[in-house]
Design a protein around this motif. Structure first.
Motif, short mmCIF file in Angstrom:
data_model
loop_
_atom_site.label_atom_id
_atom_site.label_comp_id
_atom_site.label_asym_id
_atom_site.label_seq_id
_atom_site.Cartn_x
_atom_site.Cartn_y
_atom_site.Cartn_z
N ALA A 118 0.79 -1.23 0.00
CA ALA A 118 0.00 0.00 0.00
C ALA A 118 0.83 1.29 0.00
N ALA A 119 2.12 1.20 -0.28
CA ALA A 119 2.99 2.38 -0.20
C ALA A 119 2.48 3.55 -1.04
N PHE A 120 1.93 3.27 -2.22
CA PHE A 120 1.42 4.33 -3.10
C PHE A 120 -0.07 4.13 -3.40
N MET A 121 -0.74 3.41 -2.56
CA MET A 121 -2.15 3.08 -2.79
C MET A 121 -3.01 4.33 -2.95
N ARG A 122 -3.88 4.29 -3.93
CA ARG A 122 -4.83 5.36 -4.23
C ARG A 122 -4.18 6.69 -4.61
N CYS A 123 -2.99 6.63 -5.16
CA CYS A 123 -2.37 7.82 -5.76
C CYS A 123 -2.94 7.92 -7.17
N SER A 124 -4.12 8.47 -7.27
CA SER A 124 -4.93 8.39 -8.48
C SER A 124 -4.36 9.11 -9.70
N LYS A 125 -3.42 10.02 -9.52
CA LYS A 125 -2.79 10.71 -10.65
C LYS A 125 -1.38 10.20 -10.94
N LEU A 126 -0.92 9.23 -10.18
CA LEU A 126 0.43 8.69 -10.39
C LEU A 126 0.47 7.95 -11.72
N ALA A 127 1.18 8.53 -12.69
CA ALA A 127 1.23 7.97 -14.04
C ALA A 127 2.57 7.33 -14.36
N THR A 128 3.64 7.81 -13.71
CA THR A 128 4.99 7.35 -14.05
C THR A 128 5.75 6.97 -12.79
N VAL A 129 6.26 5.75 -12.77
CA VAL A 129 7.15 5.27 -11.71
C VAL A 129 8.40 4.77 -12.40
N THR A 130 9.54 5.37 -12.06
CA THR A 130 10.80 4.92 -12.63
C THR A 130 11.74 4.54 -11.49
N PHE A 131 12.71 3.72 -11.83
CA PHE A 131 13.69 3.27 -10.86
C PHE A 131 15.06 3.75 -11.33
N GLU A 132 15.78 4.40 -10.41
CA GLU A 132 17.11 4.91 -10.74
C GLU A 132 17.99 3.77 -11.26
N LYS A 133 18.83 4.11 -12.22
CA LYS A 133 19.77 3.13 -12.77
C LYS A 133 20.55 2.46 -11.65
N GLY A 134 20.73 1.16 -11.73
CA GLY A 134 21.45 0.40 -10.71
C GLY A 134 20.55 0.00 -9.55
N SER A 135 19.24 -0.02 -9.78
CA SER A 135 18.28 -0.33 -8.72
C SER A 135 18.63 -1.63 -8.00
N GLN A 136 18.49 -1.58 -6.66
CA GLN A 136 18.72 -2.75 -5.80
C GLN A 136 17.41 -3.29 -5.25
N LEU A 137 16.28 -2.86 -5.84
CA LEU A 137 14.97 -3.27 -5.36
C LEU A 137 14.83 -4.79 -5.40
N LYS A 138 14.40 -5.36 -4.27
CA LYS A 138 14.21 -6.81 -4.16
C LYS A 138 12.75 -7.18 -3.98
N THR A 139 11.97 -6.32 -3.29
CA THR A 139 10.59 -6.68 -2.95
C THR A 139 9.63 -5.54 -3.26
N ILE A 140 8.57 -5.89 -3.99
CA ILE A 140 7.43 -5.01 -4.19
C ILE A 140 6.28 -5.68 -3.45
N GLY A 141 5.89 -5.09 -2.33
CA GLY A 141 4.98 -5.75 -1.40
C GLY A 141 3.52 -5.64 -1.74
N GLY A 142 2.77 -6.42 -1.04
CA GLY A 142 1.33 -6.44 -1.15
C GLY A 142 0.78 -7.36 -0.08
N ASP A 143 -0.49 -7.28 0.13
CA ASP A 143 -1.15 -8.15 1.09
C ASP A 143 -2.64 -8.06 0.84
N TYR A 144 -3.40 -8.78 1.60
CA TYR A 144 -4.84 -8.74 1.44
C TYR A 144 -5.52 -9.14 2.74
N SER A 145 -6.74 -8.65 2.87
CA SER A 145 -7.61 -9.08 3.95
C SER A 145 -8.70 -9.91 3.29
#
Length: 116
Positions: A63-90
């Protein structure tokens, strides 16, 4: 770390800029059984249109960016070390990092990602 709910509901927040060399590791978030259920770091920032995630970020929590209704562009800086894009549910709702980001067209997932 940007903790959960740090900027949640900042409906006029249009721009987020990270300095070169940022050491940020985590963009926080999550959900609970209590209202409002989700508490992403930038959830409900309805004026936010784009963001570049620093290369140092390893985890983006549910939910880090949940309901950011105008968010159109997400980029990752060159050399990204991202390992996890989270989520969950009830039992009745999903809490993905980008849930209800209705303007989001595409995201190029860094090769370093191990878990979505």
């Amino acid at each position: 770390t940007i903790e959960a709910a740090a900027f949640m509901g900042c409906s006029s927040l249009a721009t987020v800029t990270f300095e070169k060399g940022s050491q940020l590791k985590t963009i926080g978030g999550g959900y609970s059984s209590y209202y409002p259920n989700y508490y992403g770091a930038f959830a409900d920032c309805t004026a936010l249109t784009s963001i570049e995630i620093p290369a140092s970020v390893e985890t983006i929590e549910a939910a880090a960016f949940m309901r950011c209704s105008k968010l159109a562009t997400v980029t990752f800086e060159k050399g990204s070390q991202l390992k996890t894009i989270g989520g969950d549910y009830s039992s009745s709702y999903y809490y993905g990092v980008f849930s209800d980001c209705t303007a989001l067209k595409s995201i190029e997932i860094p090769a370093s990602v191990e878990t979505i």
